[in-house]
Design a protein around this motif. Sequence first.
Motif, PDB file in Angstrom:
ATOM      1  N   GLY A  46       0.838  -1.199   0.024  1.00 45.57           N
ATOM      2  CA  GLY A  46       0.111  -0.138  -0.076  1.00 45.57           C
ATOM      3  C   GLY A  46       0.705   1.183  -0.033  1.00 45.57           C
ATOM      4  O   GLY A  46       0.504   2.209  -0.716  1.00 45.57           O
ATOM      5  N   LEU A  47       1.806   1.378   0.745  1.00 45.96           N
ATOM      6  CA  LEU A  47       2.774   2.473   0.850  1.00 45.96           C
ATOM      7  C   LEU A  47       3.347   2.574  -0.453  1.00 45.96           C
ATOM      8  O   LEU A  47       3.632   3.830  -0.876  1.00 45.96           O
ATOM      9  CB  LEU A  47       3.848   2.193   1.755  1.00 45.96           C
ATOM     10  CG  LEU A  47       3.237   2.271   3.280  1.00 45.96           C
ATOM     11  CD1 LEU A  47       4.548   1.977   4.225  1.00 45.96           C
ATOM     12  CD2 LEU A  47       2.635   3.419   3.606  1.00 45.96           C
ATOM     13  N   ASP A  48       3.921   1.425  -1.221  1.00 44.35           N
ATOM     14  CA  ASP A  48       4.478   1.546  -2.530  1.00 44.35           C
ATOM     15  C   ASP A  48       3.580   2.135  -3.585  1.00 44.35           C
ATOM     16  O   ASP A  48       4.092   3.047  -4.481  1.00 44.35           O
ATOM     17  CB  ASP A  48       4.952   0.101  -3.029  1.00 44.35           C
ATOM     18  CG  ASP A  48       6.307  -0.116  -2.178  1.00 44.35           C
ATOM     19  OD1 ASP A  48       7.123   0.697  -1.684  1.00 44.35           O
ATOM     20  OD2 ASP A  48       6.370  -1.359  -2.223  1.00 44.35           O
ATOM     21  N   GLU A  49       2.332   1.870  -3.355  1.00 46.17           N
ATOM     22  CA  GLU A  49       1.194   2.225  -4.206  1.00 46.17           C
ATOM     23  C   GLU A  49       1.200   3.665  -4.342  1.00 46.17           C
ATOM     24  O   GLU A  49       1.100   4.490  -5.241  1.00 46.17           O
ATOM     25  CB  GLU A  49       0.097   1.525  -4.197  1.00 46.17           C
ATOM     26  CG  GLU A  49      -1.134   2.126  -5.004  1.00 46.17           C
ATOM     27  CD  GLU A  49      -0.707   1.614  -6.613  1.00 46.17           C
ATOM     28  OE1 GLU A  49      -1.366   2.251  -7.475  1.00 46.17           O
ATOM     29  OE2 GLU A  49      -0.139   0.768  -6.729  1.00 46.17           O
ATOM     30  N   ASN A  54       2.099   9.388  -6.364  1.00 47.65           N
ATOM     31  CA  ASN A  54       2.741  10.750  -6.349  1.00 47.65           C
ATOM     32  C   ASN A  54       3.777  10.880  -7.319  1.00 47.65           C
ATOM     33  O   ASN A  54       3.792  12.254  -7.823  1.00 47.65           O
ATOM     34  CB  ASN A  54       3.424  10.712  -4.782  1.00 47.65           C
ATOM     35  CG  ASN A  54       2.349  11.198  -3.733  1.00 47.65           C
ATOM     36  OD1 ASN A  54       1.959  12.312  -3.756  1.00 47.65           O
ATOM     37  ND2 ASN A  54       1.851  10.168  -3.009  1.00 47.65           N
ATOM     38  N   GLN A  55       4.506  10.079  -7.946  1.00 44.63           N
ATOM     39  CA  GLN A  55       5.324   9.986  -8.727  1.00 44.63           C
ATOM     40  C   GLN A  55       4.931  10.255 -10.067  1.00 44.63           C
ATOM     41  O   GLN A  55       5.320  10.936 -10.835  1.00 44.63           O
ATOM     42  CB  GLN A  55       6.322   8.841  -8.524  1.00 44.63           C
ATOM     43  CG  GLN A  55       7.346   8.540  -7.685  1.00 44.63           C
ATOM     44  CD  GLN A  55       8.077   7.359  -7.629  1.00 44.63           C
ATOM     45  OE1 GLN A  55       7.514   6.400  -8.057  1.00 44.63           O
ATOM     46  NE2 GLN A  55       9.300   7.440  -6.940  1.00 44.63           N
ATOM     47  N   GLN A  56       3.613   9.695 -10.332  1.00 44.46           N
ATOM     48  CA  GLN A  56       2.998   9.872 -11.586  1.00 44.46           C
ATOM     49  C   GLN A  56       2.602  11.316 -11.671  1.00 44.46           C
ATOM     50  O   GLN A  56       2.371  11.844 -12.581  1.00 44.46           O
ATOM     51  CB  GLN A  56       1.950   8.827 -11.685  1.00 44.46           C
ATOM     52  CG  GLN A  56       2.267   7.293 -12.084  1.00 44.46           C
ATOM     53  CD  GLN A  56       1.105   6.381 -11.770  1.00 44.46           C
ATOM     54  OE1 GLN A  56       0.080   6.806 -11.695  1.00 44.46           O
ATOM     55  NE2 GLN A  56       1.465   5.117 -11.930  1.00 44.46           N
ATOM     56  N   PHE A  57       1.971  11.700 -10.812  1.00 45.63           N
ATOM     57  CA  PHE A  57       1.295  13.074 -10.609  1.00 45.63           C
ATOM     58  C   PHE A  57       2.491  14.030 -10.631  1.00 45.63           C
ATOM     59  O   PHE A  57       2.417  14.971 -11.569  1.00 45.63           O
ATOM     60  CB  PHE A  57       0.788  13.402  -9.110  1.00 45.63           C
ATOM     61  CG  PHE A  57      -0.018  14.882  -9.074  1.00 45.63           C
ATOM     62  CD1 PHE A  57      -0.975  14.962  -9.365  1.00 45.63           C
ATOM     63  CD2 PHE A  57       0.935  15.685  -8.515  1.00 45.63           C
ATOM     64  CE1 PHE A  57      -1.611  16.341  -9.325  1.00 45.63           C
ATOM     65  CE2 PHE A  57       0.386  17.062  -8.207  1.00 45.63           C
ATOM     66  CZ  PHE A  57      -0.842  17.211  -8.649  1.00 45.63           C
ATOM     67  N   MET A  58       3.756  13.854 -10.254  1.00 39.77           N
ATOM     68  CA  MET A  58       4.998  14.869 -10.639  1.00 39.77           C
ATOM     69  C   MET A  58       5.287  14.650 -11.868  1.00 39.77           C
ATOM     70  O   MET A  58       5.561  15.625 -12.454  1.00 39.77           O
ATOM     71  CB  MET A  58       5.936  14.232  -9.572  1.00 39.77           C
ATOM     72  CG  MET A  58       5.731  14.589  -7.908  1.00 39.77           C
ATOM     73  SD  MET A  58       6.994  13.833  -6.697  1.00 39.77           S
ATOM     74  CE  MET A  58       8.212  15.094  -7.138  1.00 39.77           C
ATOM     75  N   ALA A  59       5.361  13.642 -12.319  1.00 41.44           N
ATOM     76  CA  ALA A  59       5.563  13.347 -13.997  1.00 41.44           C
ATOM     77  C   ALA A  59       4.687  14.183 -14.837  1.00 41.44           C
ATOM     78  O   ALA A  59       5.094  15.013 -15.795  1.00 41.44           O
ATOM     79  CB  ALA A  59       5.664  11.894 -14.246  1.00 41.44           C
ATOM     80  N   GLN A  60       3.449  14.094 -14.341  1.00 41.20           N
ATOM     81  CA  GLN A  60       2.410  14.858 -15.210  1.00 41.20           C
ATOM     82  C   GLN A  60       2.690  16.416 -14.963  1.00 41.20           C
ATOM     83  O   GLN A  60       2.646  17.276 -15.977  1.00 41.20           O
ATOM     84  CB  GLN A  60       1.054  14.543 -14.831  1.00 41.20           C
ATOM     85  CG  GLN A  60       0.648  13.210 -15.003  1.00 41.20           C
ATOM     86  CD  GLN A  60      -0.827  13.063 -14.420  1.00 41.20           C
ATOM     87  OE1 GLN A  60      -1.336  13.747 -13.875  1.00 41.20           O
ATOM     88  NE2 GLN A  60      -1.145  11.805 -14.747  1.00 41.20           N
ATOM     89  N   ILE A  83       6.414   9.176   3.486  1.00 43.68           N
ATOM     90  CA  ILE A  83       5.823   7.731   3.119  1.00 43.68           C
ATOM     91  C   ILE A  83       7.292   6.867   3.025  1.00 43.68           C
ATOM     92  O   ILE A  83       7.105   5.541   3.924  1.00 43.68           O
ATOM     93  CB  ILE A  83       5.380   7.572   1.944  1.00 43.68           C
ATOM     94  CG1 ILE A  83       3.867   8.283   1.753  1.00 43.68           C
ATOM     95  CG2 ILE A  83       4.944   6.152   1.579  1.00 43.68           C
ATOM     96  CD1 ILE A  83       3.366   8.286   0.372  1.00 43.68           C
ATOM     97  N   ASN A  84       8.218   7.305   2.859  1.00 39.82           N
ATOM     98  CA  ASN A  84       9.496   6.422   3.009  1.00 39.82           C
ATOM     99  C   ASN A  84      10.104   6.122   4.431  1.00 39.82           C
ATOM    100  O   ASN A  84      10.338   5.086   4.898  1.00 39.82           O
ATOM    101  CB  ASN A  84      10.826   7.080   2.355  1.00 39.82           C
ATOM    102  CG  ASN A  84      10.750   6.783   0.735  1.00 39.82           C
ATOM    103  OD1 ASN A  84      10.071   5.562   0.527  1.00 39.82           O
ATOM    104  ND2 ASN A  84      10.860   7.761  -0.326  1.00 39.82           N
ATOM    105  N   VAL A  85       9.664   7.160   5.471  1.00 41.25           N
ATOM    106  CA  VAL A  85       9.955   7.108   6.881  1.00 41.25           C
ATOM    107  C   VAL A  85       8.932   6.034   7.245  1.00 41.25           C
ATOM    108  O   VAL A  85       9.318   5.004   8.303  1.00 41.25           O
ATOM    109  CB  VAL A  85       9.498   8.424   7.419  1.00 41.25           C
ATOM    110  CG1 VAL A  85       9.562   8.407   8.917  1.00 41.25           C
ATOM    111  CG2 VAL A  85      10.761   9.326   7.038  1.00 41.25           C
TER     112      VAL A  85
END
Length: 221
Positions: A46-49, A54-60, A83-85
Motif C-alpha cells: 500500500g505504501l509503495d502504491e 505521487n510520482q505519476q502526479f509529479m511526472a504530469q 511515506i519512506n519514513v
Amino acid sequence: MTRTYRRPGQDKRKRNIVIGVAVAALVGGGLAVGTGLSSASTFCDGLDERIRENQQFMAQQRANPNSQTEAILANRQAVIDLINVQKAQGGCGGAQAQAPAAKPTTTAPAAKPTTAAPAAKPTTAAPAAPAAPAAPAGNGQVVCPGSTVTLSGEGGAPAASSGTHPVGTVLRVRNLDNNKSITVTVTSVSGSCVLLNNAAFEEVREPGKFLIRRAVIERVG
C-alpha cells in the motif's frame, strides 16, 4: 513381584496421539507466521502504491509545467519522504525516491542570464498576484499566503503536518475552488507550510484531484 500387562496396540495408539498433537502445533505455528507475513506485505504494498501515485502526479506536472510547478513538486516530494519514513518504521525495505533529473528542466538556470534585464522582473512577479486574493475564511490569522496544499499520505483521524508551525498549532484550510474548509491540529513535521493527512484532505478535495491550488490557510485558536 507384580507385573503389568498392556494390551496389544495400546503403546501404538499413544504414540499416534503424541505425533498428532505435534503436527497440529507445527501447522498452527505455520499459519500464524504466514498471516503475519501477509499483513506486512499488504501494508508495504500500500505504501509503495501511494509513492507510485505521487510520482505519476509529479511526472504530469513536469510534462505540463506552470507558475506553481516548483512548489507542487516540493510538496509531493515531501509526501514521498514521509511515506519512506513509514516504510522504514514498518520494516518494508528500501525507500523509493523521486528521480531528481527532471528538476533542472523546471528551474532552467541557463535562461536567467538572458532574462537578467530589469524588464523581466515583472513577468516573474506575476504568479504572486493570483495568490494574493486570499478571501477571508474566518477570524483566524492568514498564514503561508500562496501555498498550495496536498496530502501527506498519513492515515488516522483528520490532522496536518507542517514545517512552518509547531506541533499543536490549530490551522483552518479552505479550498477556494469548492468553498470547503476543515480545521486540523498539526501533529507532525513536514517540509511544507501544511500537508493534510488522508482523512483531512478527503474533506476539502475536489474529486480526482490531489492538489489544492487556491487555498486560504489560517492559524486559529
